[in-house]
Design a protein around this motif. Structure first.
Motif, PDB file in Angstrom:
ATOM      1  N   ASN B 165       0.829  -1.216   0.000  1.00 58.61           N
ATOM      2  CA  ASN B 165       0.000   0.000   0.000  1.00 58.61           C
ATOM      3  C   ASN B 165       0.858   1.258   0.000  1.00 58.61           C
ATOM      4  N   LEU B 166       1.915   1.199   0.806  1.00 59.64           N
ATOM      5  CA  LEU B 166       2.851   2.327   0.828  1.00 59.64           C
ATOM      6  C   LEU B 166       3.411   2.564  -0.569  1.00 59.64           C
ATOM      7  N   GLY B 167       3.750   1.453  -1.237  1.00 57.14           N
ATOM      8  CA  GLY B 167       4.286   1.550  -2.592  1.00 57.14           C
ATOM      9  C   GLY B 167       3.282   2.175  -3.556  1.00 57.14           C
ATOM     10  N   ARG B 168       1.999   1.773  -3.413  1.00 54.03           N
ATOM     11  CA  ARG B 168       0.978   2.302  -4.318  1.00 54.03           C
ATOM     12  C   ARG B 168       0.785   3.800  -4.082  1.00 54.03           C
ATOM     13  N   GLU B 169       0.871   4.191  -2.804  1.00 56.65           N
ATOM     14  CA  GLU B 169       0.751   5.617  -2.475  1.00 56.65           C
ATOM     15  C   GLU B 169       1.847   6.441  -3.134  1.00 56.65           C
ATOM     16  N   LYS B 170       3.064   5.886  -3.062  1.00 55.18           N
ATOM     17  CA  LYS B 170       4.221   6.657  -3.522  1.00 55.18           C
ATOM     18  C   LYS B 170       4.531   6.406  -4.997  1.00 55.18           C
ATOM     19  N   ARG B 171       3.600   5.715  -5.670  1.00 54.75           N
ATOM     20  CA  ARG B 171       3.872   5.301  -7.033  1.00 54.75           C
ATOM     21  C   ARG B 171       4.343   6.468  -7.915  1.00 54.75           C
ATOM     22  N   SER B 172       3.616   7.574  -7.867  1.00 52.84           N
ATOM     23  CA  SER B 172       3.916   8.660  -8.806  1.00 52.84           C
ATOM     24  C   SER B 172       5.319   9.228  -8.594  1.00 52.84           C
ATOM     25  N   THR B 173       5.764   9.277  -7.342  1.00 54.70           N
ATOM     26  CA  THR B 173       7.086   9.863  -7.119  1.00 54.70           C
ATOM     27  C   THR B 173       8.211   8.857  -7.333  1.00 54.70           C
ATOM     28  N   LEU B 174       7.946   7.588  -6.991  1.00 56.06           N
ATOM     29  CA  LEU B 174       9.054   6.625  -7.005  1.00 56.06           C
ATOM     30  C   LEU B 174       9.168   5.818  -8.296  1.00 56.06           C
ATOM     31  N   GLU B 175       8.057   5.718  -9.046  1.00 56.70           N
ATOM     32  CA  GLU B 175       8.077   4.800 -10.179  1.00 56.70           C
ATOM     33  C   GLU B 175       9.123   5.162 -11.247  1.00 56.70           C
ATOM     34  N   PRO B 176       9.271   6.454 -11.593  1.00 60.01           N
ATOM     35  CA  PRO B 176      10.276   6.763 -12.618  1.00 60.01           C
ATOM     36  C   PRO B 176      11.669   6.264 -12.232  1.00 60.01           C
ATOM     37  N   GLU B 177      11.994   6.453 -10.957  1.00 63.11           N
ATOM     38  CA  GLU B 177      13.321   6.021 -10.512  1.00 63.11           C
ATOM     39  C   GLU B 177      13.452   4.500 -10.568  1.00 63.11           C
ATOM     40  N   LEU B 178      12.363   3.823 -10.161  1.00 61.91           N
ATOM     41  CA  LEU B 178      12.365   2.363 -10.198  1.00 61.91           C
ATOM     42  C   LEU B 178      12.544   1.864 -11.632  1.00 61.91           C
ATOM     43  N   GLU B 179      11.826   2.509 -12.563  1.00 65.53           N
ATOM     44  CA  GLU B 179      11.958   2.136 -13.973  1.00 65.53           C
ATOM     45  C   GLU B 179      13.404   2.263 -14.432  1.00 65.53           C
ATOM     46  N   LYS B 180      14.035   3.319 -13.961  1.00 63.23           N
ATOM     47  CA  LYS B 180      15.425   3.562 -14.355  1.00 63.23           C
ATOM     48  C   LYS B 180      16.334   2.441 -13.831  1.00 63.23           C
ATOM     49  N   ILE B 181      16.093   2.067 -12.581  1.00 60.61           N
ATOM     50  CA  ILE B 181      16.918   1.004 -11.976  1.00 60.61           C
ATOM     51  C   ILE B 181      16.717  -0.306 -12.741  1.00 60.61           C
ATOM     52  N   ILE B 182      15.453  -0.595 -13.075  1.00 62.21           N
ATOM     53  CA  ILE B 182      15.172  -1.843 -13.800  1.00 62.21           C
ATOM     54  C   ILE B 182      15.865  -1.826 -15.167  1.00 62.21           C
ATOM     55  N   ALA B 183      15.756  -0.701 -15.848  1.00 63.32           N
ATOM     56  CA  ALA B 183      16.365  -0.602 -17.177  1.00 63.32           C
ATOM     57  C   ALA B 183      17.886  -0.722 -17.107  1.00 63.32           C
ATOM     58  N   ALA B 184      18.465  -0.278 -16.003  1.00 62.53           N
ATOM     59  CA  ALA B 184      19.925  -0.307 -15.867  1.00 62.53           C
ATOM     60  C   ALA B 184      20.454  -1.694 -15.536  1.00 62.53           C
ATOM     61  N   GLY B 185      19.577  -2.598 -15.099  1.00 54.39           N
ATOM     62  CA  GLY B 185      20.012  -3.940 -14.733  1.00 54.39           C
ATOM     63  C   GLY B 185      20.579  -4.681 -15.927  1.00 54.39           C
ATOM     64  N   GLY B 186      21.584  -5.497 -15.696  1.00 49.27           N
ATOM     65  CA  GLY B 186      22.211  -6.199 -16.807  1.00 49.27           C
ATOM     66  C   GLY B 186      22.606  -7.610 -16.429  1.00 49.27           C
ATOM     67  N   PRO B 187      23.157  -8.346 -17.395  1.00 42.08           N
ATOM     68  CA  PRO B 187      23.475  -9.763 -17.188  1.00 42.08           C
ATOM     69  C   PRO B 187      24.498 -10.012 -16.077  1.00 42.08           C
ATOM     70  N   ASP B 188      25.368  -9.044 -15.829  1.00 39.74           N
ATOM     71  CA  ASP B 188      26.407  -9.293 -14.827  1.00 39.74           C
ATOM     72  C   ASP B 188      25.976  -8.934 -13.416  1.00 39.74           C
ATOM     73  N   ASP B 189      24.797  -8.334 -13.272  1.00 43.83           N
ATOM     74  CA  ASP B 189      24.313  -8.020 -11.929  1.00 43.83           C
ATOM     75  C   ASP B 189      23.968  -9.304 -11.185  1.00 43.83           C
ATOM     76  N   ILE B 190      24.027  -9.207  -9.863  1.00 44.52           N
ATOM     77  CA  ILE B 190      23.712 -10.391  -9.064  1.00 44.52           C
ATOM     78  C   ILE B 190      22.213 -10.638  -9.118  1.00 44.52           C
ATOM     79  N   CYS B 191      21.866 -11.880  -9.425  1.00 44.96           N
ATOM     80  CA  CYS B 191      20.458 -12.261  -9.499  1.00 44.96           C
ATOM     81  C   CYS B 191      19.980 -12.741  -8.130  1.00 44.96           C
ATOM     82  N   VAL B 192      20.808 -13.553  -7.515  1.00 49.60           N
ATOM     83  CA  VAL B 192      20.427 -14.144  -6.232  1.00 49.60           C
ATOM     84  C   VAL B 192      21.679 -14.633  -5.516  1.00 49.60           C
ATOM     85  N   MET B 193      21.605 -14.689  -4.195  1.00 46.48           N
ATOM     86  CA  MET B 193      22.698 -15.286  -3.424  1.00 46.48           C
ATOM     87  C   MET B 193      22.110 -16.465  -2.656  1.00 46.48           C
TER      88      MET B 193
END
Lengths: 280, 654
Positions: B165-193
């Motif tokens: 719910n907190l995430g849905r509230e803050k969607r408008s302010t945080l989503e652009p940044e989240l999109e950027k982080i997702i787009a920046a992810g690449g094959p060499d990033d850690i997937c899981v430990m």
């Protein structure tokens, strides 16, 4: 708990009090006023008075033959005391048949499990919903239209209780084939399915091993916390009672020895004497 | 509508693949969960929304790229969503075995440096909170099931729904940044430990990159033609690499739904209801299933028993040939069809395997009889050989080329070699990045060219290129006379008897071999019932003379079977005893994946081992046990030691 021990019953009765851990305890749901119960010449209960407050876990303890089950049957309306009155939600309760008591929001479990042995866990739990079903037998037999819709609603409630008490794995097992500890849990489930305001538990831990007792204690506390159900329970395992009860009534030979918080009761000389015996 | 399409290769992280799935197969089921007696499904579109809301919520709570987040609990859609939500924030999910005791958990949380912990329920929250004073890095706790947690201090504790719910509230302010982080992810990033339970020493955090997991996912979806029509039941620990591949890697790429059972106890009925097409289980599960069928058949009426035996004998004869597509006589085929109606079909339905078109077993060797049993029922059971460090796949059997004694040829894209000491090495795009914060351990396992030592001894069969595993390389030893000591090989032979749950062979550097045995309480208990053997406890049953006799029979049969193998005939068991308690992970005797920790057992039961070699006929044993809640107790018993007949060696005794 200590804070509470310094309060007088009048203060408690005033309601609006909450325990140190933040759980509200309200006004009296039920009051026993000078109850005396006799079977022929035997006095099972003599001049007992105490109350049960909304939202609390109230224990009734005492040695064998102290009159605990009689007391519960009085609360339950199954026995009618010769003297005294039972007040329920602020007014004296006339004597009435058990199903009417159940309709008033009082559910109970039994010391010697009283389930339908040949039926499954789910079916047993669903019987707890029977009083809430409004469609008549005709519709129910047809299993059509509104009756089916109603059954779906009640099935969901039943499933919530099954989930709450973690008995999904025995949902379709005939209860007669289940181990004792699980049968006890099914019985609690059936009582919970009634969505009672007051839940009476007759020796919920009887015959259980340590682990089963711990589980059951956790369930009782969770029921109280999650649904805000007022619980009155009879138990002779002192350790369990002291752990989970908010207030305790101690009976011995039909008399009331003490009434207070677990701490107060444990320190009471009369209680110590009754439990440990006195050298004369 | 079979969807054979997979997300394009350019999508190299799971948050990106999730978006593709939501757009391209948004109405296909992605996860299911049984709640209140009903299976609830979530489509890919719904799952994306749930994950997005959680990711935004975690971001709002202050989760930064590179942070570690632990996930503790049994298989629940919410916890699987958490994995990808964490990745969406650029952080790293670190699943922890849910049955770990608090101290084990503390080690992993501390070593990984987890800032957030997502718990399934009160049990896990309690465990984490009990060690929280030793975990300064942990800042926020999130839980899925609110039951019993109402009274807890909620200043750093949040319910899953609240975070969303907190995430849905803050969607408008945080989503652009989240999109950027997702787009920046690449094959060499850690997937899981993933922390390996480790048969020795402390658990190691295996770092797997997006490239590792997408390789494993894509190659296996192709190899076994997995589609969105497939279905799995996720019931193995979330902290185990296999589950991560099936429930995230393959599910996201293949597009199939992951169903979560209602609880541990309802597994069998959930399996029947879901009817998965793709099934994975360690050999132990297949063994237990078979044992329980056999126990129930013992109690069946004589007529049913006869019918069962008749058709099972027929299945043994032609079943696996039919499965492999080899020529089978028309009469035999007809009889098999009849058997399918009368026996095999109902039996598979009971097992929840009526829809299974692909089943895998791995982790340990599987008994040839057990393997053959399932295959004869037309269940396409295959073996694969894998490791956490390889993102599972090292070798696997291919359809139509199945054998019980090998683990198949190398997986597509994997290179294999065996070094001079007999240890198996591999190299593949799935090879792990490193052990977290353990460079020297990484160097021990992975060489400069990217080859990884498996720690297993084995050989590649000439002609077929199938890999055969003998034993753990470090466990393979020499007896006093110089002959080969391969404990696992012998233990597996013993464990293939339904009555033996666990066995430990001792004999490295000694004159002869001895063994500890654990009875299988289910099988032996049932046998005892049928044979009027009275017992009141595990301990009493284990030490019963008749049980000893039975065990002796099994041991001698194993001895007999080893005579023909000149390499291993020295490993015959001369003396044995039946342990008074079950080996248990809580006592440190087994790993969390139920493998024997040899060094630990040798140390704990040293007096028993001494007695096996000093000729005594009984020994007093006192053992500390740890209960599930962490309390300790001790059990003691006097154990009988028996001599077993050693089968005659064929070569002249030197």
């Amino acid at each position: 708990m200590n804070e509470m021990s310094s309060m007088t019953p009048e203060q408690l009765n005033a309601g609006g009090y909450s325990t140190p851990d933040g759980r509200p305890i309200g006004s009296p749901v039920m009051e026993m006023k000078n109850i005396t119960l006799k079977f022929g010449g035997v006095t099972a209960l003599s001049n007992i008075s105490f109350n049960i407050l909304e939202g609390e876990i109230r224990a009734i303890i005492g040695p064998n033959g102290a009159g605990k089950s009689s007391m519960l049957n009085v609360i339950n309306g199954f026995y009618h005391p010769q003297e005294g009155e039972v007040w329920f939600q602020g007014s004296p309760r006339p004597s009435m048949p058990p199903y009417e008591i159940a309709e008033q929001g009082i559910a109970r479990t039994f010391q010697n499990i009283a389930l339908f042995k040949g039926m499954s866990t789910l079916q047993n739990v669903m019987t707890g919903r029977q009083l809430k079903m409004k469609k008549n037998m005709f519709w129910q037999m047809l299993r059509y239209g509104p009756a089916i819709q109603e059954e779906v609603e009640h099935r969901r409630k039943a499933e919530e209780v099954i989930d709450f008490l973690e008995i999904q794995h025995i949902r379709h097992a005939p209860v007669g084939s289940l181990p004792y500890g699980l049968q006890k849990r099914v019985e609690l489930a059936r009582a919970l399915a009634m969505e009672p305001d007051l839940l009476l538990l007759d020796e919920p831990m009887a015959g259980m091993n340590v682990e089963e007792k711990e589980d059951m204690s956790r369930f009782i506390l969770d029921v109280n916390e999650q649904y805000g159900t007022t619980i009155a329970l009879i138990e002779h395992d002192m350790a369990v009672v002291m752990d989970i009860a908010d207030r305790v009534v101690v009976l011995d030979y039909g008399r009331m020895l003490a009434d207070g918080t677990p701490g107060e009761v444990q320190a009471d000389q009369a209680v110590i004497d009754a439990y440990l015996g006195v050298s004369s | 509508m079979a969807q054979v399409t997979t997300p394009p290769e350019a999508l190299d992280t799971f948050p990106k693949i999730l978006d593709w799935n939501a757009q391209n197969r948004g109405d296909v089921a992605s996860s299911r969960e049984k709640e209140f007696g009903i299976w609830a499904s979530y489509t890919w579109a719904e799952q994306r929304e749930e994950i997005r809301a959680l990711a935004l919520g975690l971001k709002a709570l202050g989760l930064n790229p590179g942070d570690k987040v632990s996930i503790i609990g049994s298989n629940r859609p919410r916890l699987y969503w958490s994995m990808v939500a964490i990745q969406s924030c650029g952080a790293v999910p670190v699943p922890v075995y849910q049955d770990s005791v608090a101290e084990e958990m503390q080690y992993v949380l501390e070593h990984a440096g987890a800032r957030f912990v997502i718990c399934e329920n009160q049990e896990q929250v309690d465990k984490v909170q009990s060690v929280l004073d030793r975990l300064p890095a942990v800042e926020q706790l999130v839980y899925c099931d609110p039951r019993g947690l109402r009274k807890y201090d909620h200043s750093a504790l949040h319910s899953f729904g609240d975070v969303q719910n907190l995430g849905r509230e803050k969607r408008s302010t945080l989503e652009p940044e989240l999109e950027k982080i997702i787009a920046a992810g690449g094959p060499d990033d850690i997937c899981v430990m993933l922390y390996t339970s480790g048969t020795t020493g402390k658990p190691k955090g295996v770092v797997l990159s997006n490239q590792n997991i997408t390789f494993a996912g894509r190659s296996s979806v192709e190899f076994d033609k997995l589609t969105s029509e497939d279905s799995v039941l996720a019931y193995l620990p979330m902290a185990w690499v296999g589950d991560f591949i099936f429930s995230i890697g393959q599910s996201y790429i293949g597009g199939y739904a992951v169903s979560c059972p209602e609880g541990e106890d309802t597994l069998a009925s959930d399996l029947r209801e879901i009817g998965p097409t793709y099934y994975f289980a360690p050999p132990r599960v297949f063994e237990n299933l078979l044992t329980s069928i056999m126990i129930r058949m013992e109690d069946a009426s004589p007529y049913k028993k006869k019918m069962f035996k008749y058709f099972m004998d027929h299945a043994e004869k032609v079943g696996s040939d039919i499965l492999d597509g080899k020529p089978v006589g028309a009469m035999d085929k007809l009889k098999y069809k009849l058997g399918e109606i009368l026996i095999y079909g109902p039996l598979k339905d009971q097992l929840g395997m009526s829809q299974v078109r692909l089943a895998y077993t791995a982790g340990e060797a599987i008994g040839p009889e057990i393997f053959a049993f399932y295959r004869s029922l037309s269940i396409n059971l295959k073996q694969l050989y894998g490791q956490t460090e390889a993102s599972v796949f090292v070798t696997s059997q291919t359809d139509g080329d199945i054998r019980a004694d090998t683990v198949g040829p190398a997986w597509p894209g994997v290179e294999l070699r065996v070094d001079d000491n007999g240890e198996v090495w591999y190299r593949s795009p799935g090879v792990f990045v490193e052990y977290y914060k353990m460079p020297e351990k990484t160097a021990e396992t992975k060489d400069a060219d990217g080859w990884v030592a498996t720690g297993d001894a084995g050989f590649i069969e000439e002609g077929t290129n199938h890999l055969r595993i003998i034993d753990r390389a470090k466990d393979v030893g020499k007896m006093a006379d110089g002959s080969l000591f391969a404990p696992k090989y012998v233990e597996n032979k013993l464990k293939f008897f339904p009555n033996i749950l666990e066995a430990v062979l001792i004999g490295d550097g000694r004159d002869y071999c001895t063994a500890f045995l654990n009875i299988d309480l289910g099988a032996v208990g049932n046998w005892a019932e049928r044979n009027q053997v009275a017992y009141s406890s595990y301990q009493e049953l284990a030490s019963h003379p008749k049980v000893y006799e039975m065990m002796q029979g099994h041991v001698e049969e194993v001895n007999q079977s080893m005579v023909d193998d000149p390499m291993l005939e020295g490993c015959q068991i001369n003396r044995f005893l039946v342990l008074h308690k079950q080996l248990d992970a809580d006592d440190g005797e087994l790993t969390r994946t139920q493998k024997v920790r040899r060094a630990m057992v040798n140390e704990r039961y040293k007096p028993l081992i001494d007695a096996l070699y000093d000729g005594s006929t009984s020994v007093f044993a006192e053992t500390e046990v740890t209960y599930e809640d962490g309390r300790k107790g001790a059990i003691s018993a006097t154990l009988e030691i028996r001599d077993a007949t050693v089968a005659q060696k064929r070569k002249a005794a030197a």
